[in-house]
Design a protein around this motif. Structure first.
Motif, PDB file in Angstrom:
ATOM      1  N   GLN A 199       0.837  -1.197   0.000  1.00 27.40           N
ATOM      2  CA  GLN A 199       0.000   0.000   0.000  1.00 27.40           C
ATOM      3  C   GLN A 199       0.870   1.245   0.000  1.00 27.40           C
ATOM      4  O   GLN A 199       1.878   1.318   0.717  1.00 27.40           O
ATOM      5  N   HIS A 200       0.472   2.217  -0.818  1.00 31.91           N
ATOM      6  CA  HIS A 200       1.172   3.497  -0.884  1.00 31.91           C
ATOM      7  C   HIS A 200       0.120   4.583  -1.096  1.00 31.91           C
ATOM      8  O   HIS A 200      -0.723   4.474  -1.979  1.00 31.91           O
ATOM      9  N   ASP A 201       0.167   5.605  -0.254  1.00 32.88           N
ATOM     10  CA  ASP A 201      -0.832   6.692  -0.300  1.00 32.88           C
ATOM     11  C   ASP A 201      -2.249   6.126  -0.180  1.00 32.88           C
ATOM     12  O   ASP A 201      -3.180   6.541  -0.904  1.00 32.88           O
ATOM     13  N   ASN A 202      -2.387   5.142   0.725  1.00 28.02           N
ATOM     14  CA  ASN A 202      -3.681   4.525   1.014  1.00 28.02           C
ATOM     15  C   ASN A 202      -4.288   3.803  -0.193  1.00 28.02           C
ATOM     16  O   ASN A 202      -5.498   3.619  -0.268  1.00 28.02           O
ATOM     17  N   GLN A 203      -3.446   3.417  -1.122  1.00 29.15           N
ATOM     18  CA  GLN A 203      -3.905   2.663  -2.289  1.00 29.15           C
ATOM     19  C   GLN A 203      -3.110   1.374  -2.416  1.00 29.15           C
ATOM     20  O   GLN A 203      -1.896   1.347  -2.158  1.00 29.15           O
ATOM     21  N   VAL A 204      -3.797   0.295  -2.799  1.00 26.38           N
ATOM     22  CA  VAL A 204      -3.133  -0.985  -3.033  1.00 26.38           C
ATOM     23  C   VAL A 204      -2.451  -0.938  -4.393  1.00 26.38           C
ATOM     24  O   VAL A 204      -3.077  -0.588  -5.399  1.00 26.38           O
ATOM     25  N   LYS A 205      -1.168  -1.275  -4.433  1.00 24.81           N
ATOM     26  CA  LYS A 205      -0.376  -1.189  -5.646  1.00 24.81           C
ATOM     27  C   LYS A 205      -0.007  -2.577  -6.136  1.00 24.81           C
ATOM     28  O   LYS A 205       0.251  -3.490  -5.355  1.00 24.81           O
ATOM     29  N   SER A 206       0.030  -2.740  -7.458  1.00 23.73           N
ATOM     30  CA  SER A 206       0.578  -3.958  -8.035  1.00 23.73           C
ATOM     31  C   SER A 206       2.099  -3.834  -8.032  1.00 23.73           C
ATOM     32  O   SER A 206       2.649  -2.741  -8.197  1.00 23.73           O
ATOM     33  N   PHE A 207       2.774  -4.979  -7.840  1.00 23.18           N
ATOM     34  CA  PHE A 207       4.232  -4.921  -7.731  1.00 23.18           C
ATOM     35  C   PHE A 207       4.819  -6.282  -8.069  1.00 23.18           C
ATOM     36  O   PHE A 207       4.138  -7.314  -8.039  1.00 23.18           O
ATOM     37  N   THR A 208       6.103  -6.278  -8.413  1.00 22.73           N
ATOM     38  CA  THR A 208       6.883  -7.486  -8.598  1.00 22.73           C
ATOM     39  C   THR A 208       7.700  -7.725  -7.352  1.00 22.73           C
ATOM     40  O   THR A 208       8.404  -6.818  -6.882  1.00 22.73           O
ATOM     41  N   ALA A 209       7.611  -8.927  -6.783  1.00 30.30           N
ATOM     42  CA  ALA A 209       8.385  -9.287  -5.599  1.00 30.30           C
ATOM     43  C   ALA A 209       9.587 -10.128  -6.021  1.00 30.30           C
ATOM     44  O   ALA A 209       9.471 -10.977  -6.911  1.00 30.30           O
ATOM     45  N   GLY A 210      10.717  -9.870  -5.392  1.00 26.72           N
ATOM     46  CA  GLY A 210      11.943 -10.584  -5.745  1.00 26.72           C
ATOM     47  C   GLY A 210      12.431 -11.487  -4.632  1.00 26.72           C
ATOM     48  O   GLY A 210      11.761 -12.429  -4.235  1.00 26.72           O
ATOM     49  N   ALA A 211      13.616 -11.179  -4.102  1.00 30.92           N
ATOM     50  CA  ALA A 211      14.231 -12.011  -3.076  1.00 30.92           C
ATOM     51  C   ALA A 211      13.427 -11.967  -1.778  1.00 30.92           C
ATOM     52  O   ALA A 211      12.789 -10.965  -1.451  1.00 30.92           O
ATOM     53  N   LEU A 212      13.460 -13.075  -1.020  1.00 33.41           N
ATOM     54  CA  LEU A 212      12.703 -13.212   0.220  1.00 33.41           C
ATOM     55  C   LEU A 212      13.629 -13.476   1.396  1.00 33.41           C
ATOM     56  O   LEU A 212      14.711 -14.058   1.247  1.00 33.41           O
ATOM     57  N   ALA A 213      13.179 -13.065   2.586  1.00 37.49           N
ATOM     58  CA  ALA A 213      13.858 -13.400   3.836  1.00 37.49           C
ATOM     59  C   ALA A 213      12.817 -13.401   4.948  1.00 37.49           C
ATOM     60  O   ALA A 213      11.765 -12.757   4.835  1.00 37.49           O
ATOM     61  N   PHE A 214      13.115 -14.115   6.035  1.00 39.01           N
ATOM     62  CA  PHE A 214      12.190 -14.248   7.152  1.00 39.01           C
ATOM     63  C   PHE A 214      12.944 -14.008   8.454  1.00 39.01           C
ATOM     64  O   PHE A 214      14.124 -14.327   8.575  1.00 39.01           O
ATOM     65  N   SER A 215      12.238 -13.460   9.446  1.00 38.35           N
ATOM     66  CA  SER A 215      12.927 -13.113  10.687  1.00 38.35           C
ATOM     67  C   SER A 215      12.016 -13.253  11.884  1.00 38.35           C
ATOM     68  O   SER A 215      10.787 -13.310  11.765  1.00 38.35           O
ATOM     69  N   THR A 216      12.648 -13.281  13.058  1.00 40.26           N
ATOM     70  CA  THR A 216      11.974 -13.113  14.338  1.00 40.26           C
ATOM     71  C   THR A 216      12.711 -12.003  15.064  1.00 40.26           C
ATOM     72  O   THR A 216      13.892 -12.117  15.346  1.00 40.26           O
ATOM     73  N   SER A 217      12.024 -10.912  15.351  1.00 40.37           N
ATOM     74  CA  SER A 217      12.659  -9.755  15.976  1.00 40.37           C
ATOM     75  C   SER A 217      12.680  -9.902  17.479  1.00 40.37           C
ATOM     76  O   SER A 217      12.201 -10.874  18.049  1.00 40.37           O
ATOM     77  N   ASP A 218      13.247  -8.902  18.162  1.00 37.82           N
ATOM     78  CA  ASP A 218      13.315  -8.914  19.626  1.00 37.82           C
ATOM     79  C   ASP A 218      11.937  -8.944  20.253  1.00 37.82           C
ATOM     80  O   ASP A 218      11.748  -9.471  21.343  1.00 37.82           O
ATOM     81  N   SER A 219      10.953  -8.401  19.574  1.00 35.83           N
ATOM     82  CA  SER A 219       9.602  -8.359  20.118  1.00 35.83           C
ATOM     83  C   SER A 219       8.815  -9.637  19.815  1.00 35.83           C
ATOM     84  O   SER A 219       7.624  -9.709  20.053  1.00 35.83           O
ATOM     85  N   ASN A 220       9.544 -10.648  19.266  1.00 38.18           N
ATOM     86  CA  ASN A 220       8.956 -11.945  18.941  1.00 38.18           C
ATOM     87  C   ASN A 220       7.905 -11.872  17.835  1.00 38.18           C
ATOM     88  O   ASN A 220       7.118 -12.800  17.666  1.00 38.18           O
ATOM     89  N   SER A 221       7.861 -10.787  17.096  1.00 39.90           N
ATOM     90  CA  SER A 221       6.964 -10.693  15.948  1.00 39.90           C
ATOM     91  C   SER A 221       7.717 -11.179  14.714  1.00 39.90           C
ATOM     92  O   SER A 221       8.812 -10.713  14.432  1.00 39.90           O
ATOM     93  N   LYS A 222       7.140 -12.114  13.998  1.00 31.82           N
ATOM     94  CA  LYS A 222       7.789 -12.716  12.845  1.00 31.82           C
ATOM     95  C   LYS A 222       7.484 -11.895  11.602  1.00 31.82           C
ATOM     96  O   LYS A 222       6.339 -11.543  11.358  1.00 31.82           O
ATOM     97  N   MET A 223       8.517 -11.628  10.825  1.00 35.19           N
ATOM     98  CA  MET A 223       8.390 -10.754   9.671  1.00 35.19           C
ATOM     99  C   MET A 223       8.799 -11.459   8.385  1.00 35.19           C
ATOM    100  O   MET A 223       9.617 -12.375   8.386  1.00 35.19           O
ATOM    101  N   ILE A 224       8.207 -11.008   7.274  1.00 40.30           N
ATOM    102  CA  ILE A 224       8.594 -11.416   5.928  1.00 40.30           C
ATOM    103  C   ILE A 224       9.142 -10.182   5.220  1.00 40.30           C
ATOM    104  O   ILE A 224       8.527  -9.111   5.260  1.00 40.30           O
ATOM    105  N   TYR A 225      10.291 -10.337   4.575  1.00 45.40           N
ATOM    106  CA  TYR A 225      10.907  -9.244   3.826  1.00 45.40           C
ATOM    107  C   TYR A 225      10.984  -9.641   2.353  1.00 45.40           C
ATOM    108  O   TYR A 225      11.231 -10.797   2.013  1.00 45.40           O
ATOM    109  N   SER A 226      10.777  -8.669   1.475  1.00 40.51           N
ATOM    110  CA  SER A 226      10.911  -8.926   0.048  1.00 40.51           C
ATOM    111  C   SER A 226      11.334  -7.653  -0.676  1.00 40.51           C
ATOM    112  O   SER A 226      10.869  -6.555  -0.343  1.00 40.51           O
ATOM    113  N   SER A 227      12.225  -7.819  -1.642  1.00 40.73           N
ATOM    114  CA  SER A 227      12.536  -6.700  -2.532  1.00 40.73           C
ATOM    115  C   SER A 227      11.339  -6.487  -3.457  1.00 40.73           C
ATOM    116  O   SER A 227      10.714  -7.442  -3.909  1.00 40.73           O
TER     117      SER A 227
END
Length: 459
Positions: free
Chosen positions: A206-234
């Motif tokens: 989402q950008h400027d309160n609008q859903v955008k189409s996009f191409t996703a590339g590389a992926l990574a996954f994490s668990t932060s200090d707050s124990n919230s699990k995240m997904i990252y993508s270019s």
């Protein structure tokens, strides 16, 4: 006199006797652990204990019961392994079978155990090892998923969207990133059930309160200090959604977006890697996607790029040559405070993470003479190459080179072994997880499985 903790099973008409102590080795979450649950209303300490009837294969039960008694797995030649593995899943003993079937992961002890030919012709694009010993192989607009028994589940179909990357969120779910098809408003990322191929969730930008189409590339996954699990993508979009997006694994909601600084190429990143000790994300954009290599560490808490390196104008005691700049892969090794890179001529280089102005310290282990480099340039021009790839697992460094994988160990990264099979052609990708190494070859999408044999019993 029958001991008080004796338990009798009738499995498919065959009688087995064991003890509650042996059954306790199966663990609380197993089928046998449930026998001690009050909800079953079974008093195993009574004098008149009934036989427990199980309508399953008695031959497999005998092998699994012996596994609980001794910790060793002995499979008779006339017993199909897949049948035993299926029965192990029913009893909740898959982890016990895996632990007995292969030992602790050590790159120097790995042995090839099997090869699997893919269902689709031609080259696969990526292979990813699963946390439970399975894997998935990306091929065009499909992802083929295999469980730890190497049985293929229903493939994941992306409706003609080309797969860019695949990652295991957990043992039951796979995240796939794909290209947007021009004018279609699709692409992006999806969460799939690994067992049945069902699309469970689509991740939005989402950008400027609008859903955008996009191409996703590389992926990574994490668990932060707050124990919230995240997904990252270019991510690459049509307007300002160009950089690295962040989504919550539990809710699927976008929680952050790191917009690309001027001159960098975060949206084109080939490699993302979560670094748990520093709570940062490594982002690497590599040759040939870009003529110059960009590597950075992003801190999403501080909303800043805390470390960066590029081969543009890099200087130092070892000046960078044109060949050296063509970095094909990069991986961070937090324990060693360094990033390892590999170029198209299979030279390893190391960058010190503790310095903000580090140059690459190239290893001379495989540096080629000019004539050999010229020959390889001709080969790269004639054939579609399989570029070198890197992995870091259990304090060991792995690097694929043509049809083999080299293992480097110790603080000086000494070459300690080389993994190679005599068929399949060059290795286009490999992955390590679940105490297995999977190597995907360029010919007919075939992949090899490497395991460490179990430790010999001690007396």
């Amino acid at each position: 006199m029958v001991p008080k903790d004796t338990v009798t099973f009738n499995v498919g008409g065959k009688i087995f006797q064991t003890t509650s102590t042996t059954l306790a080795n199966a663990g609380r979450n197993s089928f046998f652990g449930a026998l001690f649950d009050d909800h079953w209303n079974l008093n195993l300490n009574s004098q008149s204990k009934p036989d427990i009837f199980i309508d399953r294969n008695p031959q497999c039960f005998r092998v699994l019961l012996d596994l609980l008694r001794t910790g060793d797995l002995h499979i008779p030649p006339n017993l199909p392994q897949n049948l035993l593995f299926r029965e192990a899943q029913f009893y909740g003993l898959s982890d016990h079978v895996r632990a007995a079937k292969w030992g602790p992961f050590d790159g120097n002890c790995l042995r090839p155990t099997t090869s699997v030919t893919g269902r689709a012709p031609g080259d696969g694009t990526a292979i990813r090892a699963g946390p439970d010993g399975g894997c998935c192989v990306a091929h065009g607009c499909m992802v083929h998923v295999y469980d730890w028994m190497l049985q293929e589940h229903p493939p994941l179909h992306l409706d003609y969207q080309i797969v860019n990357d695949v990652g295991w969120l957990d043992a039951n779910h796979v995240v796939v990133s794909a290209c947007e098809r021009l004018g279609r408003g699709d692409g992006g990322m999806g969460l799939f059930n690994a067992s049945n191929g069902e699309l469970r969730h689509k991740f939005q930008v989402q950008h400027d309160n609008q859903v955008k189409s996009f191409t996703a590339g590389a992926l990574a996954f994490s668990t932060s200090d707050s124990n919230s699990k995240m997904i990252y993508s270019s991510c690459k979009g049509r307007s300002n959604e160009y950089g690295v997006g962040v989504w919550d694994q539990e809710t699927g909601q976008q929680v952050d977006f790191f917009y690309e600084p001027l001159g960098w190429s975060l949206g084109d990143a080939d490699r993302l890697q979560w670094l748990p000790a520093s709570n940062c994300l490594l982002v690497a954009t590599l040759f040939p996607r870009k003529d110059n290599c960009y590597i950075s560490l992003l801190d999403f808490r501080a909303k800043s790029m805390v470390w960066s390196w590029s081969d543009i104008g890099a200087s130092g005691p070892n000046p960078i040559l044109v060949d050296d700049k063509r970095v094909r892969d990069a991986i961070a090794m937090e324990d060693a405070s360094s990033i390892c890179v590999v170029n198209e001529f299979e030279d390893l280089g190391f960058i010190d993470l503790r310095s903000s102005a580090s140059s690459v310290r190239w290893s001379s282990r495989s540096r080629l003479v000019n004539v050999m480099k010229a020959n390889k340039r001709m080969q790269l021009a004639e054939d579609e190459p399989c570029y070198p790839k890197l992995a870091f697992h259990n304090s060991q460094l792995f690097s694929s080179m043509n049809d083999s994988i080299s293992v480097f160990s110790g603080p000086d990264w000494v070459l300690t072994s080389r993994l190679r099979r005599g068929h399949g052609g060059p290795i286009c990708d490999f992955s390590i997880a679940g105490d297995r190494l999977f190597a995907l070859h360029s010919e007919e999408n075939v992949f090899d499985v490497w395991e460490a044999p179990p430790s010999p019993p001690t007396f």
